[in-house]
Scaffold this active site. Structure first.
Site, PDB file in Angstrom:
ATOM      1  N   ARG A  97       0.205  -1.298   0.495  1.00 48.31           N
ATOM      2  CA  ARG A  97      -0.355   0.083   0.081  1.00 48.31           C
ATOM      3  C   ARG A  97       0.576   1.217   0.095  1.00 48.31           C
ATOM      4  NH1 ARG A  97      -5.759   0.426   3.325  1.00 48.31           N
ATOM      5  NH2 ARG A  97      -5.603   1.369   1.626  1.00 48.31           N
ATOM      6  N   HIS A 178      -7.690  -2.697  12.176  1.00 43.47           N
ATOM      7  CA  HIS A 178      -8.064  -1.279  12.193  1.00 43.47           C
ATOM      8  C   HIS A 178      -8.944  -0.851  13.401  1.00 43.47           C
ATOM      9  CE1 HIS A 178      -6.400  -0.009   7.867  1.00 43.47           C
ATOM     10  NE2 HIS A 178      -4.888  -0.383   8.649  1.00 43.47           N
ATOM     11  N   CYS A 274     -14.787   2.432   6.255  1.00 43.43           N
ATOM     12  CA  CYS A 274     -13.001   2.377   4.864  1.00 43.43           C
ATOM     13  C   CYS A 274     -13.605   3.240   3.698  1.00 43.43           C
ATOM     14  CB  CYS A 274     -12.873   0.731   4.902  1.00 43.43           C
ATOM     15  SG  CYS A 274     -12.381  -0.163   6.100  1.00 43.43           S
TER      16      CYS A 274
HETATM   17  N1  ARG Z   1      -7.175  -3.957   2.047  1.00 45.52           N
HETATM   18  C1  ARG Z   1      -6.917  -3.475   3.099  1.00 45.52           C
HETATM   19  C2  ARG Z   1      -5.878  -3.614   3.895  1.00 45.52           C
HETATM   20  O1  ARG Z   1      -5.793  -4.850   4.121  1.00 45.52           O
HETATM   21  C3  ARG Z   1      -8.320  -2.708   3.766  1.00 45.52           C
HETATM   22  C4  ARG Z   1      -8.261  -1.218   4.399  1.00 45.52           C
HETATM   23  C5  ARG Z   1      -9.883  -0.859   5.013  1.00 45.52           C
HETATM   24  N2  ARG Z   1      -9.465   0.092   5.687  1.00 45.52           N
HETATM   25  C6  ARG Z   1     -10.105   0.783   6.527  1.00 45.52           C
HETATM   26  N3  ARG Z   1      -9.877   1.676   7.058  1.00 45.52           N
HETATM   27  N4  ARG Z   1     -10.227  -0.202   7.956  1.00 45.52           N
HETATM   28  O2  ARG Z   1      -4.979  -2.348   4.198  1.00 45.52           O
END
Ligand code: ARG
Length: 280
Positions: A97, A178, A274
């Site tokens: 990311r 998160h 999200c």
């Molecule tokens: N696939 C993403 C990750 O693992 C999902 C992010 C979800 N975002 C959030 N704000 N909880 O980073």
């Protein structure tokens, strides 16, 4: 992007269309490359979420452009922590990311925000891990998650950059990686949370800082349906339709509740909140 954000009272949400969204790597327990998502269905679900936020919840929606090979850019909640006209840009834990960071930074600069960044080696995943709670009698405070994605060192930096107290909560269940998947301040002053995602001390911190009548604990079943990953705009709440227990509870409290199907995004570990970032 077609225009700049102006400082009006209109609630404004930043989203990113799922043009390149897919599950091509696994960085949380919900993701598996063996369980691909239906990208066509994901696009429909995202449009429904956007239109519900706009037409039912009354939010202004801004869109940042999608970028090839950045499938998770769609989760704008992580792009930055925004307070008033200040944006603290994410520092992603995983290389998958990290390529998103310059796009987030560029968007906030182009839209007239004061942009702050953290040191390269201080993971901080934006409003995914830092949420502002306030009601009519208490000063605003930030509930921030650490350990799974955000480093606790980011919390004090965030606090000094935005001038708000930050309450650090350790995230102890890898499924709730998160803080925005296990805790959700509502604009009414209420706060939804899944107690099982925190340790005993974390629960004590939440319960000591939010009056008891404001707390809305959810069940393990609802939490697993991303109940806590709700978008709050005034008295409207938009969330995954499978969080049925919480949906009834919120309706009973007089809130306007708009369930949407977000099954394809849950395969990436995300849901309604999200996919959004409140920028005004
Ligand atoms: N696939 C993403 C990750 O693992 C999902 C992010 C979800 N975002 C959030 N704000 N909880 O980073």
């Amino acid at each position: 992007m077609t225009r700049n954000v102006t400082s009006t009272q209109q609630p404004t949400i930043l989203m990113c269309p799922p043009d390149y969204f897919t599950v091509s790597y696994a960085i949380n327990p919900w993701m598996s490359v063996d369980r691909p998502c239906d990208v066509g269905l994901a696009k429909q679900q995202w449009l429904t979420l956007r239109d519900t936020l706009r037409e039912k919840a009354g939010a202004d929606i801004l869109e940042m452009p999608a970028v090839p090979d950045l499938p998770d850019l769609v989760f704008t909640a992580n792009a930055a922590f925004v307070y008033q006209r200040l944006a603290v840009i994410a520092r992603y834990k995983y290389p998958e990311r990290q390529g998103e960071e310059p796009y987030a930074e560029a968007w906030f600069r182009e839209n007239g925000y004061a942009v702050h960044t953290l040191p390269r080696h201080t993971p901080f995943e934006g409003a995914g891990d830092a949420l502002i709670w306030k009601d009519e009698t208490h000063e605003p405070r930030v509930f921030a998650g650490y350990r799974t994605r955000t480093d606790i060192a980011a919390h004090s930096l965030l606090s000094s950059q935005v001038g708000l107290p930050v309450l650090s909560l350790e995230l102890v269940d890898p499924r709730f990686y998160h803080v925005d998947v296990c805790l959700c301040p509502l604009e009414t002053g209420d706060l939804i949370y899944y107690p099982g995602a925190f340790d005993e001390y974390g629960r004590t911190v939440i319960e000591a800082n939010v009056p008891a009548h404001r707390l809305i604990p959810v069940s393990a079943e609802d939490a697993a349906m991303f109940a806590c990953n709700a978008v709050s705009v005034g008295d409207a709440v938009v969330l995954n339709q499978a969080a049925t227990g919480l949906i009834e509870l919120l309706k009973a409290r007089g809130l306007r509740v708009f369930p949407v199907d977000l099954s394809e995004f849950i395969k990436a570990g995300g849901s309604a909140k999200c996919l959004t970032l409140r920028v005004a």
